[in-house]
Design a protein around this motif. Sequence first.
Motif, mmCIF file in Angstrom:
data_model
loop_
_atom_site.group_PDB
_atom_site.id
_atom_site.type_symbol
_atom_site.label_atom_id
_atom_site.label_comp_id
_atom_site.label_asym_id
_atom_site.label_seq_id
_atom_site.Cartn_x
_atom_site.Cartn_y
_atom_site.Cartn_z
ATOM 1 N N ASN A 32 0.826 -1.211 0.000
ATOM 2 C CA ASN A 32 0.000 0.000 0.000
ATOM 3 C C ASN A 32 0.858 1.258 0.000
ATOM 4 O OD1 ASN A 32 -2.474 -1.289 -0.066
ATOM 5 N ND2 ASN A 32 -2.671 -1.380 2.150
ATOM 6 N N TYR A 51 -7.380 7.615 -0.396
ATOM 7 C CA TYR A 51 -7.769 7.624 1.017
ATOM 8 C C TYR A 51 -7.811 6.197 1.573
ATOM 9 C CZ TYR A 51 -9.284 12.489 0.380
ATOM 10 O OH TYR A 51 -9.329 13.829 0.121
ATOM 11 N N ARG A 52 -8.355 5.277 0.770
ATOM 12 C CA ARG A 52 -8.472 3.895 1.225
ATOM 13 C C ARG A 52 -7.107 3.282 1.491
ATOM 14 N NH1 ARG A 52 -9.248 -1.409 -1.929
ATOM 15 N NH2 ARG A 52 -7.089 -1.388 -1.264
ATOM 16 N N LEU A 55 -5.923 4.374 4.899
ATOM 17 C CA LEU A 55 -6.644 3.653 5.940
ATOM 18 C C LEU A 55 -6.197 2.199 6.010
ATOM 19 C CD1 LEU A 55 -10.228 5.103 5.385
ATOM 20 C CD2 LEU A 55 -8.640 5.636 7.238
ATOM 21 N N ASP A 56 -5.867 1.617 4.864
ATOM 22 C CA ASP A 56 -5.356 0.250 4.841
ATOM 23 C C ASP A 56 -4.025 0.143 5.570
ATOM 24 O OD1 ASP A 56 -7.329 -1.199 3.679
ATOM 25 O OD2 ASP A 56 -6.529 -1.121 1.642
ATOM 26 N N TYR A 59 -4.769 0.307 9.235
ATOM 27 C CA TYR A 59 -5.422 -0.928 9.671
ATOM 28 C C TYR A 59 -4.428 -2.075 9.791
ATOM 29 C CZ TYR A 59 -8.721 -4.829 9.759
ATOM 30 O OH TYR A 59 -9.405 -5.964 10.114
ATOM 31 N N ALA A 97 -10.434 1.871 12.454
ATOM 32 C CA ALA A 97 -9.808 1.957 11.133
ATOM 33 C C ALA A 97 -10.517 1.050 10.142
ATOM 34 C CB ALA A 97 -8.326 1.586 11.227
ATOM 35 N N ARG A 101 -12.374 2.267 6.720
ATOM 36 C CA ARG A 101 -11.983 1.659 5.446
ATOM 37 C C ARG A 101 -13.200 1.065 4.742
ATOM 38 N NH1 ARG A 101 -11.854 -2.771 1.948
ATOM 39 N NH2 ARG A 101 -9.805 -3.043 1.005
ATOM 40 N N THR A 102 -14.116 0.469 5.508
ATOM 41 C CA THR A 102 -15.312 -0.131 4.935
ATOM 42 C C THR A 102 -16.214 0.924 4.294
ATOM 43 O OG1 THR A 102 -15.242 -1.903 6.583
ATOM 44 C CG2 THR A 102 -17.332 -1.541 5.462
ATOM 45 N N ALA A 105 -14.602 2.122 1.063
ATOM 46 C CA ALA A 105 -14.750 1.092 0.023
ATOM 47 C C ALA A 105 -16.170 1.083 -0.532
ATOM 48 C CB ALA A 105 -14.385 -0.273 0.592
ATOM 49 N N ASP A 226 -11.800 -5.236 -5.101
ATOM 50 C CA ASP A 226 -12.093 -4.908 -3.710
ATOM 51 C C ASP A 226 -13.428 -5.511 -3.286
ATOM 52 O OD1 ASP A 226 -11.372 -3.312 -1.273
ATOM 53 O OD2 ASP A 226 -13.312 -2.399 -1.720
ATOM 54 N N SER A 266 -6.674 -9.132 2.059
ATOM 55 C CA SER A 266 -6.094 -7.843 1.689
ATOM 56 C C SER A 266 -4.746 -8.023 1.007
ATOM 57 C CB SER A 266 -5.935 -6.961 2.936
ATOM 58 O OG SER A 266 -7.188 -6.638 3.487
#
Length: 295
Positions: A32, A51-52, A55-56, A59, A97, A101-102, A105, A226, A266
Motif C-alpha cells: 500500500n 484515502y483507502r 486507511l489500509d 489498519y 480503522a 476503510r469499509t 470502500a 475490492d 487484503s
Amino acid sequence: MSSPEEGPLMSVPAVIVTTIGVISSIYTTIMNVYFITKIGKTRQKMILFFYRLFLDVAYNVLACAYMTFCIVYSFFTDELHAQQIFILYVGFPLQTAGAMRTIVALSISIERVLAIYTPIMFHIYRDLCPSIIILLFAITMGMFENLILYIFCSINISAIPRDCGVLRCSLDTCFFDFWTTDRSVIFALTFVLSGLLSTRLMFLNKSLGQNAGEEHSKINHIALIDAANVFLCDFLPTISNYIPKTPFFSFKNIGPYVYIIKLVGSAVESYFISKILKRRSARSSVVIVTRTFQN
C-alpha cells in the motif's frame, strides 16, 4: 508462562495461522505504501482509492501489533496478565480503522456504479460531494462505533477473563451484535453494487476500453477486486458469527480467524492491484513509444 495444566491459549496450528496473518499485514502495508507513491501524480483522479490506501496502512499496522500480542499473550499469559488491556488499546483503533476503510470502500463502489450507469449526471453533479466530505463521514462513522459501546453497551475491564486474548471475548454481546449487523449490511451493499458494476462492464468492456480514461478504467477494475475481497474475506466471515460456534472455530484452535481471513484477503487483493497498475502502465508506455515512432 501459561499454566502447565491448561497449556498455552493457542495451539501450534493457531499460532501458525496467526503468524500468516501477521506476515500478510506486513506485506499489505508495504504494497500500500508502494501504491501511494505509484499513484501520487494522479491521486486527484483516484482520490477515494488514495484515502483507502492510507486507511489500509493504518489498519494493517494495528492488525500486525494486535496479532503479535495475541501470539505472545497466549504463551506468557501470567506474565502479561497486567498488560491484557493492550487488547482494547489496539483492538478499538483497529475496529475504528476497519470501519472507516469499509465506508470508503462502499463509497468507491457507489461512485463507480453511478459513473458507469449515469455518466453524464455523474460528471455534472460529482463535484457537489467532495471526496474530503466522504472521508470525514467515514471517520465520523468509525468513531460512532465507540460511542455505541460507551453509551448503549458496557465494558468492564476488570471482568475480562484471564484466558481472553482477543477483542471479542473482552466485550459484551450488545456491542458484538451491533458490530456484526452493521458490517453485514455494509458488506452486502458493497457486494450488490459490485454485481451491478461487473454486469455493466461485461457489456460495455470494448467501449470502455476505447472511450474511458485510463484512471477510470483502473478504478473500475480495482473496485471489482475490492468487492470480491469484501464478499469472500469480510462478508462471509462476518456472517459466520451468526452460526453457532463449534470447538474447531475456537481461539485456541485457529486463533482470531476473522481478522486473519481479512488480512490474507487484503494481501491477495494488493497483489492483484499491483498487476493491474503494472499492466496498464506498461500498456500506456507501449502506446507512447508507438506514437513516438509514428511521429
